[in-house]
Design a protein around this motif. Structure first.
Motif, PDB file in Angstrom:
ATOM      1  N   VAL A 230       0.847  -1.191   0.000  1.00  0.00           N
ATOM      2  CA  VAL A 230       0.000   0.000   0.000  1.00  0.00           C
ATOM      3  C   VAL A 230       0.884   1.243   0.000  1.00  0.00           C
ATOM      4  CG1 VAL A 230      -1.911   1.167   1.142  1.00  0.00           C
ATOM      5  CG2 VAL A 230      -1.657  -1.304   1.390  1.00  0.00           C
ATOM      6  N   ILE A 231       0.504   2.225  -0.799  1.00  0.00           N
ATOM      7  CA  ILE A 231       1.188   3.521  -0.844  1.00  0.00           C
ATOM      8  C   ILE A 231       0.226   4.593  -0.347  1.00  0.00           C
ATOM      9  CG2 ILE A 231       2.272   5.255  -2.348  1.00  0.00           C
ATOM     10  CD1 ILE A 231       3.125   3.000  -4.197  1.00  0.00           C
ATOM     11  N   VAL A 233      -0.295   5.275   3.021  1.00  0.00           N
ATOM     12  CA  VAL A 233      -0.900   4.907   4.300  1.00  0.00           C
ATOM     13  C   VAL A 233       0.221   4.628   5.307  1.00  0.00           C
ATOM     14  CG1 VAL A 233      -2.304   3.194   5.516  1.00  0.00           C
ATOM     15  CG2 VAL A 233      -2.957   3.925   3.212  1.00  0.00           C
ATOM     16  N   PRO A 234       0.144   5.173   6.511  1.00  0.00           N
ATOM     17  CA  PRO A 234       1.172   4.884   7.519  1.00  0.00           C
ATOM     18  C   PRO A 234       1.018   3.476   8.079  1.00  0.00           C
ATOM     19  CG  PRO A 234      -0.538   6.242   8.480  1.00  0.00           C
ATOM     20  CD  PRO A 234      -0.868   6.135   7.018  1.00  0.00           C
ATOM     21  N   ALA A 235       2.117   2.918   8.560  1.00  0.00           N
ATOM     22  CA  ALA A 235       2.082   1.573   9.125  1.00  0.00           C
ATOM     23  C   ALA A 235       1.123   1.478  10.299  1.00  0.00           C
ATOM     24  CB  ALA A 235       3.487   1.162   9.554  1.00  0.00           C
ATOM     25  N   GLU A 236       0.972   2.578  11.031  1.00  0.00           N
ATOM     26  CA  GLU A 236       0.102   2.572  12.209  1.00  0.00           C
ATOM     27  C   GLU A 236      -1.353   2.260  11.862  1.00  0.00           C
ATOM     28  OE1 GLU A 236       2.252   4.895  11.427  1.00  0.00           O
ATOM     29  OE2 GLU A 236       3.784   4.567  12.981  1.00  0.00           O
ATOM     30  N   ALA A 237      -1.731   2.433  10.602  1.00  0.00           N
ATOM     31  CA  ALA A 237      -3.123   2.208  10.207  1.00  0.00           C
ATOM     32  C   ALA A 237      -3.520   0.733  10.333  1.00  0.00           C
ATOM     33  CB  ALA A 237      -3.345   2.688   8.773  1.00  0.00           C
ATOM     34  N   VAL A 238      -2.556  -0.173  10.164  1.00  0.00           N
ATOM     35  CA  VAL A 238      -2.898  -1.599  10.145  1.00  0.00           C
ATOM     36  C   VAL A 238      -2.144  -2.423  11.173  1.00  0.00           C
ATOM     37  CG1 VAL A 238      -3.573  -1.575   7.695  1.00  0.00           C
ATOM     38  CG2 VAL A 238      -1.186  -2.037   8.331  1.00  0.00           C
ATOM     39  N   ILE A 239      -1.141  -1.837  11.804  1.00  0.00           N
ATOM     40  CA  ILE A 239      -0.242  -2.653  12.616  1.00  0.00           C
ATOM     41  C   ILE A 239      -0.957  -3.317  13.797  1.00  0.00           C
ATOM     42  CG2 ILE A 239       0.540  -0.877  14.256  1.00  0.00           C
ATOM     43  CD1 ILE A 239       3.425  -1.939  13.651  1.00  0.00           C
ATOM     44  N   ASP A 259      -4.268 -12.442   7.449  1.00  0.00           N
ATOM     45  CA  ASP A 259      -5.070 -13.657   7.377  1.00  0.00           C
ATOM     46  C   ASP A 259      -6.385 -13.351   6.671  1.00  0.00           C
ATOM     47  OD1 ASP A 259      -3.105 -14.951   8.775  1.00  0.00           O
ATOM     48  OD2 ASP A 259      -4.106 -14.748  10.719  1.00  0.00           O
ATOM     49  N   SER A 260      -7.000 -14.388   6.102  1.00  0.00           N
ATOM     50  CA  SER A 260      -8.246 -14.182   5.362  1.00  0.00           C
ATOM     51  C   SER A 260      -9.327 -13.548   6.232  1.00  0.00           C
ATOM     52  CB  SER A 260      -8.737 -15.505   4.780  1.00  0.00           C
ATOM     53  OG  SER A 260      -8.931 -16.466   5.814  1.00  0.00           O
ATOM     54  N   SER A 261      -9.367 -13.912   7.515  1.00  0.00           N
ATOM     55  CA  SER A 261     -10.390 -13.355   8.405  1.00  0.00           C
ATOM     56  C   SER A 261     -10.157 -11.876   8.704  1.00  0.00           C
ATOM     57  CB  SER A 261     -10.411 -14.142   9.722  1.00  0.00           C
ATOM     58  OG  SER A 261      -9.147 -14.061  10.369  1.00  0.00           O
ATOM     59  N   ALA A 262      -8.915 -11.400   8.465  1.00  0.00           N
ATOM     60  CA  ALA A 262      -8.587 -10.006   8.779  1.00  0.00           C
ATOM     61  C   ALA A 262      -8.814  -9.059   7.615  1.00  0.00           C
ATOM     62  CB  ALA A 262      -7.126  -9.907   9.233  1.00  0.00           C
ATOM     63  N   ILE A 263      -9.079  -9.582   6.432  1.00  0.00           N
ATOM     64  CA  ILE A 263      -9.139  -8.728   5.243  1.00  0.00           C
ATOM     65  C   ILE A 263     -10.233  -7.657   5.333  1.00  0.00           C
ATOM     66  CG2 ILE A 263      -9.643  -8.734   2.755  1.00  0.00           C
ATOM     67  CD1 ILE A 263      -8.021 -11.292   2.543  1.00  0.00           C
ATOM     68  N   PRO A 264     -11.460  -7.960   5.783  1.00  0.00           N
ATOM     69  CA  PRO A 264     -12.460  -6.877   5.899  1.00  0.00           C
ATOM     70  C   PRO A 264     -11.987  -5.742   6.798  1.00  0.00           C
ATOM     71  CG  PRO A 264     -13.543  -9.009   6.049  1.00  0.00           C
ATOM     72  CD  PRO A 264     -12.064  -9.281   6.107  1.00  0.00           C
ATOM     73  N   ALA A 265     -11.371  -6.069   7.944  1.00  0.00           N
ATOM     74  CA  ALA A 265     -10.890  -5.028   8.846  1.00  0.00           C
ATOM     75  C   ALA A 265      -9.742  -4.243   8.226  1.00  0.00           C
ATOM     76  CB  ALA A 265     -10.446  -5.654  10.175  1.00  0.00           C
ATOM     77  N   VAL A 266      -8.898  -4.913   7.467  1.00  0.00           N
ATOM     78  CA  VAL A 266      -7.784  -4.232   6.791  1.00  0.00           C
ATOM     79  C   VAL A 266      -8.322  -3.236   5.771  1.00  0.00           C
ATOM     80  CG1 VAL A 266      -5.913  -4.568   5.128  1.00  0.00           C
ATOM     81  CG2 VAL A 266      -6.065  -6.030   7.151  1.00  0.00           C
ATOM     82  N   LEU A 267      -9.270  -3.660   4.962  1.00  0.00           N
ATOM     83  CA  LEU A 267      -9.817  -2.773   3.938  1.00  0.00           C
ATOM     84  C   LEU A 267     -10.523  -1.575   4.575  1.00  0.00           C
ATOM     85  CD1 LEU A 267     -11.180  -5.405   1.386  1.00  0.00           C
ATOM     86  CD2 LEU A 267      -9.056  -4.081   1.260  1.00  0.00           C
ATOM     87  N   HIS A 268     -11.206  -1.817   5.671  1.00  0.00           N
ATOM     88  CA  HIS A 268     -11.876  -0.710   6.371  1.00  0.00           C
ATOM     89  C   HIS A 268     -10.845   0.290   6.893  1.00  0.00           C
ATOM     90  CE1 HIS A 268     -14.880   1.372   8.781  1.00  0.00           C
ATOM     91  NE2 HIS A 268     -14.034   1.308   9.810  1.00  0.00           N
ATOM     92  N   SER A 272     -10.099   4.653   5.166  1.00  0.00           N
ATOM     93  CA  SER A 272     -10.151   5.970   5.808  1.00  0.00           C
ATOM     94  C   SER A 272      -8.938   6.819   5.480  1.00  0.00           C
ATOM     95  CB  SER A 272     -10.274   5.805   7.329  1.00  0.00           C
ATOM     96  OG  SER A 272      -9.165   5.090   7.844  1.00  0.00           O
ATOM     97  N   PHE A 273      -7.858   6.218   4.971  1.00  0.00           N
ATOM     98  CA  PHE A 273      -6.650   6.974   4.616  1.00  0.00           C
ATOM     99  C   PHE A 273      -6.574   7.272   3.113  1.00  0.00           C
ATOM    100  CE2 PHE A 273      -5.430   5.342   8.721  1.00  0.00           C
ATOM    101  CZ  PHE A 273      -4.629   6.352   9.253  1.00  0.00           C
ATOM    102  N   ASN A 274      -7.530   6.737   2.337  1.00  0.00           N
ATOM    103  CA  ASN A 274      -7.564   6.978   0.895  1.00  0.00           C
ATOM    104  C   ASN A 274      -6.204   6.698   0.243  1.00  0.00           C
ATOM    105  OD1 ASN A 274      -8.709   7.676  -1.558  1.00  0.00           O
ATOM    106  ND2 ASN A 274      -8.191   9.847  -1.332  1.00  0.00           N
TER     107      ASN A 274
END
Length: 298
Positions: A230-231, A233-239, A259-268, A272-274
């Motif tokens: 991802v370009i 977006v800061p690392a803090e957004a997903v860490i 993990d596959s179960s984490a993908i919805p939360a990652v995309l959300h 927010s950081f566009n």
């Protein structure tokens, strides 16, 4: 000829060279009719395991059954039903490729001349040349033709495409699919992960003489992480998102696995950081393998 629902069954296998362990409580089960990938970094114990399966060396402890037999007491009998291709082929230098193919086939009871000729043509091998003039790739072709020209219930292939060009690798893959369709079993040890991914039904990954992952390839990939780059977006957004690992800077962006179960939360979190760029790489065998390889190097 003995057969089994599991042509290879290894239980609690240990092999020590002096005080140095090569195999440490290794279990391996290969089902009838499957192509089974056998993977691991260099020094993991793959070649030692294969030598024990062929009866070339004796295990320190544990049990081994190959086509219903223990290969150590009488490897000649067991190996008549096995087609084996090593990754580093040595040939008699003064014999021609054709003479060597015939000699190797005779050790397993001979092979049909029609199939021999078909494979020589498919692998583009000149059987009239002396073996001393062959490149590594051509030496590998001799071993492949000799192994494939006579049907066997079990094929043990240890880095079989070493030295082959991409066209010949494609021929090899077609031949493996052909023998699988006949009901034969294949144990394939290879560093060509794309080859394993295309051919194998199940995979076993070993490290330091122990199994670290095994199962159907489809199931392993389904549970493997997706890699994001991802370009913007800061690392803090997903860490701190549960299921996200390996967050690190990469050029002008960040990379991480989810993990596959984490993908919805990652995309959300990313939305927010566009982000200006987002690349998601689906799970692949390389991801599974490198996870254990990097652990072995650390």
């Amino acid at each position: 000829m003995l057969t089994s629902d599991h042509p290879i069954v290894v239980r609690a296998l240990h092999k020590h060279y002096g005080a140095t362990p090569a195999l440490d409580d290794l279990d391996l089960t290969v089902g009838a009719g499957e192509v089974h990938g056998f993977l691991g970094p260099n020094g993991a114990g793959k070649s030692t395991t294969i030598r024990i399966l062929l009866g070339l060396i004796r295990a320190t402890s544990g049990s081994v059954q190959v086509l219903g037999r223990d290969p150590w007491p009488d490897p000649v009998v067991t190996n008549r039903d096995i087609a084996y291709v090593p990754g580093d082929v040595s040939l008699w230098p003064n014999l021609t490729g054709g003479e060597i193919i015939d000699l190797l086939l005779s050790l397993r009871g001979g092979g049909g001349p029609g199939e021999r000729a078909r494979l020589i043509d498919a692998f583009e091998l000149d059987p009239r040349r002396k073996a001393r003039t062959y490149s590594k790739g051509n030496r590998q072709k001799v071993a492949l033709v000799a192994a494939l020209a006579r049907p066997a219930p079990l094929y043990i292939l240890d880095e079989p495409t070493s030295g082959l060009d991409p066209v010949m690798e494609s021929v090899f893959r077609a031949e493996v699919r052909r023998i699988r369709n006949t009901g034969a079993t294949v144990l394939l040890s290879s560093h060509m992960l794309s080859e394993v991914e295309q051919l194998c039904d199940r995979v076993t990954v070993i490290r330091a003489g122990r199994v670290v992952e095994t199962g159907r390839l489809d199931d392993l990939l389904r549970n493997a992480p997706t890699v994001f780059r991802v370009i913007g977006v800061p690392a803090e957004a997903v860490i701190r998102v549960p299921g996200v690992t390996g967050v690190h800077s990469s050029g002008d962006g960040i990379e991480f696995a989810a993990d596959s179960s984490a993908i919805p939360a990652v995309l959300h979190a990313l939305h927010s950081f566009n982000p200006s760029s987002l690349t998601a790489t689906p799970p692949a065998l390389e991801t599974l393998f490198l996870r254990h390889y990097e652990t072995a190097r650390s």
